[in-house]
Scaffold this motif. Structure first.
Motif, PDB file in Angstrom:
ATOM      1  N   VAL A 165       0.857  -1.186   0.000  1.00 42.45           N
ATOM      2  CA  VAL A 165       0.000   0.000   0.000  1.00 42.45           C
ATOM      3  C   VAL A 165       0.895   1.239   0.000  1.00 42.45           C
ATOM      4  N   SER A 186      -4.521   2.031  -0.036  1.00 44.13           N
ATOM      5  CA  SER A 186      -4.578   2.050  -1.501  1.00 44.13           C
ATOM      6  C   SER A 186      -3.234   1.698  -2.110  1.00 44.13           C
ATOM      7  N   GLN A 187      -3.311   0.991  -3.217  1.00 48.82           N
ATOM      8  CA  GLN A 187      -2.139   0.655  -4.033  1.00 48.82           C
ATOM      9  C   GLN A 187      -2.333   1.335  -5.377  1.00 48.82           C
ATOM     10  N   THR A 192      -4.965   0.339 -10.030  1.00 50.45           N
ATOM     11  CA  THR A 192      -5.133   0.857  -8.677  1.00 50.45           C
ATOM     12  C   THR A 192      -6.198   0.056  -7.925  1.00 50.45           C
ATOM     13  N   SER A 193      -5.918  -0.225  -6.662  1.00 54.09           N
ATOM     14  CA  SER A 193      -6.869  -1.002  -5.867  1.00 54.09           C
ATOM     15  C   SER A 193      -6.933  -0.476  -4.445  1.00 54.09           C
ATOM     16  N   TYR A 194      -8.047  -0.795  -3.800  1.00 55.12           N
ATOM     17  CA  TYR A 194      -8.259  -0.491  -2.386  1.00 55.12           C
ATOM     18  C   TYR A 194      -8.082  -1.809  -1.634  1.00 55.12           C
ATOM     19  N   ASN A 195      -7.011  -1.908  -0.861  1.00 54.68           N
ATOM     20  CA  ASN A 195      -6.618  -3.191  -0.290  1.00 54.68           C
ATOM     21  C   ASN A 195      -7.085  -3.335   1.156  1.00 54.68           C
ATOM     22  N   ILE A 215      -2.838  -9.094   2.730  1.00 55.18           N
ATOM     23  CA  ILE A 215      -3.898  -8.443   1.980  1.00 55.18           C
ATOM     24  C   ILE A 215      -5.030  -9.446   1.830  1.00 55.18           C
ATOM     25  N   TYR A 217      -8.071  -8.818   0.444  1.00 54.52           N
ATOM     26  CA  TYR A 217      -8.690  -8.683  -0.876  1.00 54.52           C
ATOM     27  C   TYR A 217      -8.324  -7.321  -1.446  1.00 54.52           C
ATOM     28  N   LYS A 218      -8.205  -7.262  -2.775  1.00 55.57           N
ATOM     29  CA  LYS A 218      -7.944  -6.006  -3.471  1.00 55.57           C
ATOM     30  C   LYS A 218      -9.196  -5.618  -4.254  1.00 55.57           C
TER      31      LYS A 218
END
Length: 533
Positions: A165, A186-187, A192-195, A215, A217-218
């Motif tokens: 992240v 966030s990554q 882009t994903s919310y981890n 992690i 889930y992304k």
């Protein structure tokens, strides 16, 4: 004197100061109320531009056997030490900009614009508890371990050394059954994903939980180059609830902010026409509920609570119509006095407690065009609709948890967390506005089942912090316990104090006054007595 006194630079008091008790302080109450927030806004000749950027000051009311002491201490992170050494603002924050050291030669100053600045460890927002360890945090990937009793600063923790992240929230959640700590971060990138981060409860006698962080889930960002900003998330017994709201971060502007000599505040955009999307992820199976849940545009800082009921996930939160509040916290405005200062608050939209309901089991046979919410205690609706391309979504409309006339604004929410977080509940506590034209200065108890306020506390020229619920020993009901709040005084001849209220009757039972300033701050927590064995 008015609210401008809240936003002064505070002097720390690292040694315990004994409080004067008034009333009947509960002798069973033991441990401490610890608070965190911005406290230093003037550094040399520089002035912090935005309230979010003030250097973090921690403070603690310790209580045992009916006696109370108080202490406060600035977080001695790298950011603080650099600012003190250079006697100026030496970091870039949300709305305050770090310019190259004037002592460097022209060439070195020029090159410094093109180096990525390390995220700040000015962890001035909240606390995270993992096992016996406490950390202070902000919304970067940096945390600082602290001694929760002395408030001494310990080692710096880079969250990205454990999970992928670039930023993370300052609002963790805790599993009531498994003792795990959950957070989100966030990554950024092409995808882009919310981890969702899960840190297991440490084994007895060990403090290696961060090494076991994973992690869970992304969640893919709907708009990868302009991901959503978020300050918190929700949790139920089985689900993580994430609100992808239309306050977004322009990544190109974010990554070039240093070159352009601007703060993060210039990298945000809000859309009043883009819907909010709610995501539900199963905590155990890490399955993302495929149903698309949408609601009309709003902005949220804080979740109140969430729970499951008869095939639905119910989510309560504090909703603003837009992101105006973010631009209402510049120090030049906050430090205005009299009518000039009050005018700014009157122009700031209020925030209200809302309830959304999400039916979980949507299938091909689910009827379209009718309300799927059958719970008899809420007017929230969820209607399955079809897009032009044939895809379907559930359009959700909120229910107000209390009338806006009865409670003008509601923020800094809290519940009986350790028994009712993620579970069906009745009572929520928070701050509201006593009269328009000032910062929130009244404590309120909401009955969310019957949708009304059932308790209020206000005292002129006193500004309470977010209320924290502490259950009584062997408590028998949801509101069997006390509410504690650190109260800031803006009058030089009246002290700040720790307020203790009976949570059931919402009346004051005691206060512990201290002859020194009590900073207002952002967030805090109850720290139970430490086990020294």
């Amino acid at each position: 004197m008015g609210t401008e006194q809240i936003y002064k630079t505070y002097t720390e008091h690292p040694d315990p100061v004994k409080a004067v008790i008034k009333g009947n302080f509960p002798k069973w109450l033991s441990g401490g109320l610890v608070r965190n927030g911005p406290g230093m806004f003037d550094i040399g000749e520089d002035k912090i531009n935005h309230w979010f950027d003030g250097l973090g000051i921690m403070h603690r009311f310790s209580f045992k056997d009916g006696e109370v002491t108080y202490r406060s201490k600035y977080l001695r992170g790298d950011t603080y030490e650099r600012c003190m050494k250079e006697n100026r603002i030496a970091f870039t924050g949300f709305g305050s900009v770090h310019y190259p050291d004037p002592c460097k030669n022209i060439f070195r100053r020029f090159l410094s614009y093109f180096r990525m600045e390390e995220p700040t460890d000015n962890c001035n927002v909240n606390f995270i508890n993992v096992g016996d360890d406490y950390f202070v945090c902000t919304e970067t990937k940096m945390m600082r371990k602290i001694d929760i009793e002395t408030l001494d600063t310990k080692e710096k923790i880079d969250v990205s050394n454990y999970v992928t992240v670039q930023v993370s929230t300052a609002h963790p959640h805790y599993g009531l059954e498994d003792g795990a700590t959950f957070n989100m971060g966030s990554q950024f990138g092409k995808e882009t994903s919310y981890n969702i981060i899960k840190v297991p409860r440490p084994d007895k006698g060990k403090n290696d939980s961060l090494e076991k962080a994973e992690i869970l889930y992304k969640i893919p960002a709907t708009y990868p180059r302009s991901p959503s900003y978020y300050h918190s998330f929700g949790i139920t017994d089985n689900y993580i609830v994430f609100v992808e709201q239309p306050l977004t971060m322009n990544l190109l502007r974010l990554f070039t902010a240093r070159i352009r000599g601007v703060g993060m505040n210039t990298c945000f955009d809000f859309s009043s026409t883009t819907p909010v999307r709610f995501h539900l992820v199963n905590r155990e199976t890490a399955e993302h509920v495929s149903t698309k849940y949408l609601a009309d545009s709003f902005f949220v800082f804080h979740h109140i609570n969430a729970y499951e009921d008869d095939g639905n996930v119910v989510v309560d939160l504090c909703a603003y119509t837009d992101d105006t509040i973010m631009n209402s916290l510049y120090m030049a405005d906050l430090r205005k006095s009299g009518e000039e200062g009050a005018k700014k608050w009157r122009e700031t939209p209020n925030v209200f407690p809302r309830r959304y309901v999400f039916p979980i089991n949507i299938t091909e046979d689910t009827p379209k065009g009718e309300n799927l919410v059958k719970l008899d205690y809420t007017d929230a609706t969820a209607v399955l609709k079809e897009e032009e391309d044939g895809s379907v979504y559930v359009h959700c409309v909120h229910d107000d948890l209390v009338s806006q006339e009865e409670v003008p604004g509601y923020e800094a929410p809290n519940v009986n967390y350790w028994k009712y977080s993620g579970r069906k509940y009745q009572f929520a506590y928070g701050l509201c506005v006593h009269d328009k034209g000032t910062v929130m200065n009244k404590l309120v108890k909401l009955d969310v089942r019957n949708k009304k306020a059932v308790g209020l506390w206000h005292e002129k020229d006193m500004y309470p912090s977010e209320p924290i619920f502490i259950a009584s020993p062997d408590s028998k009901s949801e509101d069997d316990g006390v509410i504690v709040s650190a109260v800031t005084s803006v009058l030089p001849d009246k002290p700040g104090f720790l307020l203790v209220m009976d949570a059931k009757t919402f009346t004051e039972v005691a206060r512990a006054e201290v002859p020194i300033d009590v900073p207002w701050g952002i967030h805090g927590t109850y720290a139970p007595p430490q086990n020294k064995e």
